[in-house]
Design a protein around this motif. Structure first.
Motif, PDB file in Angstrom:
ATOM      1  N   ILE A 121       6.820  -3.955  -2.291  1.00 25.84           N
ATOM      2  CA  ILE A 121       5.413  -4.329  -2.442  1.00 25.84           C
ATOM      3  C   ILE A 121       4.665  -3.862  -1.207  1.00 25.84           C
ATOM      4  O   ILE A 121       4.983  -4.257  -0.081  1.00 25.84           O
ATOM      5  CB  ILE A 121       5.265  -5.866  -2.576  1.00 25.84           C
ATOM      6  N   ARG A 122       3.673  -2.990  -1.430  1.00 27.07           N
ATOM      7  CA  ARG A 122       2.902  -2.593  -0.260  1.00 27.07           C
ATOM      8  C   ARG A 122       1.468  -3.095  -0.321  1.00 27.07           C
ATOM      9  O   ARG A 122       0.736  -3.020   0.663  1.00 27.07           O
ATOM     10  CB  ARG A 122       2.952  -1.092  -0.013  1.00 27.07           C
ATOM     11  N   LYS A 123       1.106  -3.614  -1.439  1.00 25.11           N
ATOM     12  CA  LYS A 123      -0.207  -4.263  -1.505  1.00 25.11           C
ATOM     13  C   LYS A 123      -0.175  -5.217  -2.700  1.00 25.11           C
ATOM     14  O   LYS A 123       0.301  -4.854  -3.766  1.00 25.11           O
ATOM     15  CB  LYS A 123      -1.301  -3.211  -1.682  1.00 25.11           C
ATOM     16  N   LEU A 124      -0.696  -6.413  -2.494  1.00 27.94           N
ATOM     17  CA  LEU A 124      -0.692  -7.404  -3.563  1.00 27.94           C
ATOM     18  C   LEU A 124      -2.008  -8.163  -3.517  1.00 27.94           C
ATOM     19  O   LEU A 124      -2.482  -8.525  -2.433  1.00 27.94           O
ATOM     20  CB  LEU A 124       0.470  -8.384  -3.350  1.00 27.94           C
ATOM     21  N   GLU A 161      -4.516 -15.271  -0.308  1.00 29.56           N
ATOM     22  CA  GLU A 161      -4.358 -14.268   0.751  1.00 29.56           C
ATOM     23  C   GLU A 161      -3.084 -14.446   1.569  1.00 29.56           C
ATOM     24  O   GLU A 161      -2.446 -13.464   1.944  1.00 29.56           O
ATOM     25  CB  GLU A 161      -5.595 -14.266   1.658  1.00 29.56           C
ATOM     26  N   ASN A 162      -2.691 -15.686   1.812  1.00 29.74           N
ATOM     27  CA  ASN A 162      -1.463 -15.912   2.585  1.00 29.74           C
ATOM     28  C   ASN A 162      -0.255 -15.315   1.898  1.00 29.74           C
ATOM     29  O   ASN A 162       0.548 -14.619   2.508  1.00 29.74           O
ATOM     30  CB  ASN A 162      -1.231 -17.405   2.812  1.00 29.74           C
ATOM     31  N   ASP A 169       2.314 -12.452   2.980  1.00 32.68           N
ATOM     32  CA  ASP A 169       3.740 -12.760   3.136  1.00 32.68           C
ATOM     33  C   ASP A 169       4.641 -11.793   2.368  1.00 32.68           C
ATOM     34  O   ASP A 169       5.736 -11.477   2.785  1.00 32.68           O
ATOM     35  CB  ASP A 169       4.031 -14.189   2.647  1.00 32.68           C
ATOM     36  N   TRP A 170       4.164 -11.400   1.215  1.00 31.64           N
ATOM     37  CA  TRP A 170       5.041 -10.570   0.365  1.00 31.64           C
ATOM     38  C   TRP A 170       4.903  -9.072   0.658  1.00 31.64           C
ATOM     39  O   TRP A 170       5.632  -8.268   0.113  1.00 31.64           O
ATOM     40  CB  TRP A 170       4.738 -10.832  -1.118  1.00 31.64           C
ATOM     41  N   GLN A 186       7.877  -6.483   1.071  1.00 32.72           N
ATOM     42  CA  GLN A 186       9.113  -7.054   0.522  1.00 32.72           C
ATOM     43  C   GLN A 186       9.471  -6.408  -0.816  1.00 32.72           C
ATOM     44  O   GLN A 186       8.602  -6.008  -1.572  1.00 32.72           O
ATOM     45  CB  GLN A 186       8.919  -8.559   0.287  1.00 32.72           C
ATOM     46  N   PRO A 187      10.752  -6.337  -1.090  1.00 34.07           N
ATOM     47  CA  PRO A 187      11.155  -5.881  -2.425  1.00 34.07           C
ATOM     48  C   PRO A 187      10.892  -6.997  -3.437  1.00 34.07           C
ATOM     49  O   PRO A 187      10.859  -8.172  -3.073  1.00 34.07           O
ATOM     50  CB  PRO A 187      12.661  -5.638  -2.298  1.00 34.07           C
ATOM     51  N   VAL A 188      10.720  -6.606  -4.684  1.00 34.50           N
ATOM     52  CA  VAL A 188      10.490  -7.607  -5.724  1.00 34.50           C
ATOM     53  C   VAL A 188      11.795  -8.341  -5.991  1.00 34.50           C
ATOM     54  O   VAL A 188      12.835  -7.717  -6.233  1.00 34.50           O
ATOM     55  CB  VAL A 188       9.976  -6.940  -7.021  1.00 34.50           C
TER      56      VAL A 188
END
Lengths: 302, 767
Positions: free
Chosen positions: A213-216, A231-232, A236-237, A240-242
């Protein structure tokens, strides 16, 4: 009882502009009318003039522009039926198409427009969390000229809200950078399957590079005046990999978000729990390869 | 999407063993084409020269004394003809549900009172030359109120210091009746299971809102056009309020845009009649949706306390049912519906020791009244949810438990009511369980305990009446004649509610006379020209009026044969009537049409083919039904989907199976709404109806409707035409408890407060 007013029906953007400056008194724009007509009938709103913008061809388009990484541009007069049946929208802004498909009934979707949904700015407006998650921008034209701002800004801040005689003309959804895979989804809970106002909704846009994940962006609807971003969690993610456990983490965060947004409200007890369903539903929509669908849906999905 | 399965009994079970030509066939609704093409004239479409329009001012307060009404600004508005309030309208008190002269009922309504008793009570009315002016003028009326304490909770109404909404306070009606000895039996029971079950106030949600037109004439007569259920009820109330003799009040039944009991009581007609009398002009009153929801009638909110005692074999030893009936701000049918509820519980199971206690109360909430089932959906929800609870506690399958206790054909009503007749509820349950694959699906649903989506399978039974026999006088009078071209006219006081009454009467007559139903006209009632009828209520129309049509048709046939015999020179029994052709058995070559014969009878016998007959109800068998349901519950959102439903109904004989199934589909839709979503939601703070629009009051719509399969049990055996029994009301009675029982199975809960909203379901899961 419908109060008295006059109706102007411009046939072009130029005529529309002329009418906006010419007409006197309280002027309102009429597009699909699915909210406005009810408000006029009930006396919540009044007008001397309604400008019917549904016949202005320049407000009716869905197109892709190559500027920047690419932009999906949608005229404000596009109906929810058009929105939810357009390949460009499904391809580039799936959550918006899904929101469009779940809004109201077939009859309402045939009339109601995306511009109108933004202008009405109902806390339960179905397109709004999707637009916020997509970081969509909106162009507004009025007697003071045109301005472009993020949908989120317009909804969050009364200073940025639509002013008298201002009209939403265009919605623009920016694309992800090249070679980035973008997925998005929209889910909602009403009090029945269809023809139901959202009691809770959630839109998510996730950009992936090699499974990371590079943008969520996550936006919850029907919890406040405007959609709430998580936003937190988005931070945090990032990177990270899914993971399959993320669904439960999201569920937990959503419950916390409800608790924070509507403490002590009568609906809190229900919403803090029900919102978890949105986490699992959206996770299954976004990452079908994780195999996390929990079933349900009666015979439709049997 | 539906299965067409009908169970026929042995030929000798049926009233008419021969093959039927029209009865039992799907003859189309007589006005279906007019409705589908928009050509039908509903009352809202009707305009009369010089007609005036009304807008009512409704109370925004739940309980208040009106200190002052200033209508000067409204009266000054051009186009306003009059403003009516409690100060310039009759003080006559009336009750909105009386349907026969001399009926005792607490009369506590007025056109306008000086005290308002619920949000939506009438304060004033503007009569104007157009709707817009009337609406504007209403907004100019200024009212000063003295706010009074208000009461919304029916159980609070029974507490010692509760406020009095009407003199004497609550309960305004109390009754206890039963059979056997309950208290001793309870002491001997293996198991006693108690429940408190609550059903909400519900809106009927007919497509057409409330509307009527009143027209005065030079002689002082008032003619009213209204889509009502009981013409003679409207006449009673209007004549009383206007102080007119009955023959100066003429009520005409207009095409019905939906009622479900909502238009059974007299609500707006006396207002329109008085305004017409006062202004000398035709007057139309037409409510919008919000007005129909808050200010007409609702289903009666009911709280039931049930105690059921069983032995270890699952035999019900005794039962006590206590009901608290919330009739809202005015009495309406509060006592009648209370009794109607109680009677049902003695007609479904063999329970030798049983008592029913009821207390009816007033609250400052919208007025309750007739609603499809007339208390039956409520009392069956109360008792059938409890029975599943009993079965669970006993560890017995709910179907098996019920089969051990259900009534048998021709059982007696142990509380003293009329015989149950050919009660085929056991057939309904046995055949239904088989077709639904109950055992298998119930077992399957039982094992799905842990996932988010849980399946449940449930069922429930119900019974309902066939008219008033045993309680009130029930009869109908009809005149049937054959015209000179062989066509026919039935003159009667029937009311078509959209269920197919007119066509049903035609099918019955057609079967007897052997004539195409299209050749019969059966206009709806008109109090000036139609014979008396008790009205479209109490599930009586097919069973009683249908029997009346049958009797009258047989009389006309007898007259026709007697007179034709003189023309044909044979004995009456040798006159053959076949497909609108008549001849003497011995001379089949000499054939005449019915029309030719009618003309010959006029010319030679100086006779008209006409008969007026009165049919007096002589039985009141139970109609029976069972619903089998599968649901899926989302344990995260609390949303319930009804996936599949089988409705099995003991209808005696389906005169028109398509109509019967139509009633069942609609009844199921209303029943699911009662179970899951429909509730006026009275705000406990101020008495306002939260569910006062379809955006906030959710009916079960098409996407949420399950497949509905129908199985009809047709075993005749009672006095209805061709053995027919009622379906219109029973159709909705078993559904809500069946859905609730399925949800409770899915979740292992004992949810008993209807509707099972997502909030209530999640709250129960949290426990």
């Amino acid at each position: 009882m419908m109060p008295e007013f006059q109706v102007s029906c411009p046939q072009s953007l130029a005529e529309l502009g002329a009418e906006v400056s010419r007409l006197e008194g309280e002027v309102l724009f009429l597009s699909g009318g699915t909210d406005l007509i009810l408000e006029l009938r009930s006396g919540q709103r009044r007008a001397d003039w309604l400008i019917d913008i549904s016949q202005v061809p320049e407000l009716q388009y869905i197109k892709v522009e190559s500027r920047l990484n690419g932009l999906l541009k949608i005229g404000s007069g596009v109906t929810f039926t058009q929105l939810s049946s357009n390949a460009l929208v499904w391809e580039n802004a799936q959550c918006l198409a899904q929101a469009g498909k779940q809004m109201g009934s077939t009859q309402i979707r045939n009339r109601a427009t995306l511009g109108g949904n933004i202008a009405s700015a109902s806390p339960a407006g179905d397109s709004l969390p999707a637009l916020v998650a997509l970081e969509a921008e909106v162009t507004v034209e009025g007697p003071g000229g045109a301005r472009t701002l993020a949908v989120a800004e317009m909804l969050a801040d009364t200073e940025n809200a639509l002013k008298a005689r201002e009209l939403v003309t265009e919605i623009a959804v920016p694309f992800a950078e090249p070679r980035v895979e973008r997925r998005s989804a929209f889910v909602k809970i009403g009090s029945r399957t269809q023809v139901s106002i959202a009691r809770l909704s959630l839109a998510a846009v996730v950009e992936l590079e090699n499974g990371i994940i590079r943008k969520l962006r996550l936006a919850v609807g029907a919890l406040g005046k405007a959609p709430l971003r998580l936003e937190n969690l988005e931070r945090d993610w990032n990177g990270q990999p899914v993971r399959p456990e993320m669904a439960a983490e999201l569920a937990q965060r959503l419950t916390e978000t409800v608790d924070k947004a509507i403490p002590g409200r009568q609906s809190q007890a229900y919403k803090r729990q029900a919102v978890q369903a949105l986490a699992y539903d959206i996770f299954a929509e976004l990452f079908p390869e994780q195999g996390l669908s929990q079933g349900g849906g009666g015979n439709d999905r049997r | 999407m539906t299965e067409d399965k009908r169970m026929y009994g042995h030929a000798d079970d049926l009233a008419q063993p021969n093959e039927l030509k029209y009865v039992g066939h799907n003859v189309p609704l007589h006005d279906a084409v007019a409705k589908a093409t928009g050509k039908i004239q509903y009352t809202g479409d009707m305009e009369f020269p010089g007609m005036l329009y009304v807008k009512i001012l409704f109370s925004p307060l739940a309980h208040a004394r009106i200190k002052k009404i200033d209508a000067s600004a409204a009266l000054a508005l051009p186009g306003v003809v009059a403003v009516f309030t409690h100060a310039n309208t009759p003080e006559t008190l009336y009750n909105s549900q009386v349907w026969f002269a001399g009926q005792e009922a607490r009369a506590d309504e007025r056109l306008f009172c000086d005290t308002v008793r619920f949000v939506g009570d009438r304060v004033a009315a503007v009569v104007a030359t157009d709707k817009k002016t009337a609406a504007k003028a209403v907004s100019l009326i200024k009212v000063e109120y003295e706010v009074l304490p208000a009461l919304f909770d029916p159980e609070e109404a029974l507490t010692e210091n509760a406020i009095e909404i009407h003199p004497g306070g609550s309960p305004f009606f109390e009754k206890e009746f039963g059979c056997g000895i309950t208290s001793e039996t309870f002491n001997k029971a293996e198991l006693i299971v108690e429940d408190r079950v609550e059903t909400p106030k519900i809106h009927h949600a007919a497509m057409e809102t409330h509307v009527c037109i009143a027209i005065p004439d030079y002689s002082g007569k008032i003619t009213i056009y209204t889509p009502c259920q009981i013409l003679y009820s409207v006449r009673l109330v209007v004549a009383k309020v206007l102080r007119l003799p009955y023959n100066k009040v003429r009520i005409l039944k207009t095409p019905m845009g939906g009622s479900f009991g909502g238009k059974q009581e007299v609500t707006i007609e006396p207002l329109a009649a008085f305004f017409a009398q006062a202004t000398g002009k035709p007057v139309k009153i037409e409510y919008n949706r919000q007005e129909s929801i808050i200010s007409t009638r609702t289903r009666t909110r009911t709280i039931g306390y049930v105690r059921t005692a069983v032995d270890k074999n699952g035999k019900i030893l005794a039962r006590e049912v206590k009901a608290i009936v919330d009739t809202g701000a005015y009495t309406s049918n509060g006592s009648v519906v209370s009794m109607a509820m109680g009677k049902k519980i003695f007609r479904l199971y063999r329970i030798e020791n049983q008592v029913f206690r009821v207390q009816a109360v007033h609250t400052n909430t919208p007025v309750a009244g007739a609603a499809r089932g007339y208390g039956s959906p409520q009392i069956h929800a109360i008792t059938e949810i409890n029975l599943d609870h009993v079965a669970n506690r006993l560890g017995l399958d709910p179907v098996e438990f019920r089969l051990r206790n259900l009534v048998h054909p021709y059982d007696q009503d142990l509380s003293g009511g009329p015989s149950l007749g050919n009660a085929r509820i056991i057939d309904c349950v046995e055949e239904g369980a088989k077709l639904f694959r109950w055992q298998e699906r119930r077992a399957q649903a039982n094992g799905n305990g842990s996932g988010r989506f849980r399946r449940g399978v449930g069922m429930a039974c119900a019974t309902h009446s066939n008219g008033y026999f045993g309680a009130f006088q029930d009869f109908t009078t009809m005149t049937l004649r054959m015209l000179e071209d062989g066509s026919m006219i039935l003159n009667s006081g029937i009311h078509e509610l959209g269920c197919g009454t007119v066509t049903t009467m035609k099918q019955i007559i057609a079967e007897v006379i052997d004539i195409n139903p299209d050749r019969i006209e059966a206009p709806e009632g008109d109090t000036e020209t139609s014979p008396y009828d008790v009205g479209s209520q109490s599930s009586r129309v097919t069973h009683i009026c249908g029997a009346g049509a049958l009797k009258t048709a047989h009389k006309v046939k007898e007259i026709f044969q007697r007179e034709a015999a003189k023309i044909l020179g044979c004995e009456p029994e040798d006159v053959v009537m076949h497909a609108e052709i008549v001849w003497a058995k011995s001379k089949p070559e000499e054939k005449m049409t019915y029309g030719e014969m009618a003309r010959a009878i006029q010319r030679k016998n100086r006779m008209e083919i006409i008969a007026t007959e009165t049919y007096q109800a002589a039985d009141n068998p139970g109609s029976y039904g069972a619903n089998f349901v599968e649901v899926e519950v989302d344990t995260l959102t609390g949303l319930v989907r009804v996936i599949d439903l089988l409705a099995v109904h003991d209808v005696g004989k389906a005169i028109n199976p398509g109509f019967v199934k139509g009633q069942i589909y609609g009844g199921v839709q209303m029943g699911i709404g009662l179970a899951l979503s429909e509730d006026l939601r009275i705000d406990p703070k101020n008495g306002k109806v939260k569910g006062d629009s379809f955006a906030r009051y959710h009916l079960i719509n098409a996407p949420d409707m399950p497949l509905v399969n129908v199985l009809l049990i047709e075993k005749g055996g009672d006095l209805g035409p061709f053995g027919a029994k009622s379906i219109g009301e029973i159709a909705t009675c078993p559904t809500a408890p069946a859905v609730v029982n399925a949800v409770n199975q899915a979740l292992g809960t004992n949810l008993t407060t209807l509707p099972l909203t997502p909030e209530r379901i999640l709250a129960a899961l949290r426990e």
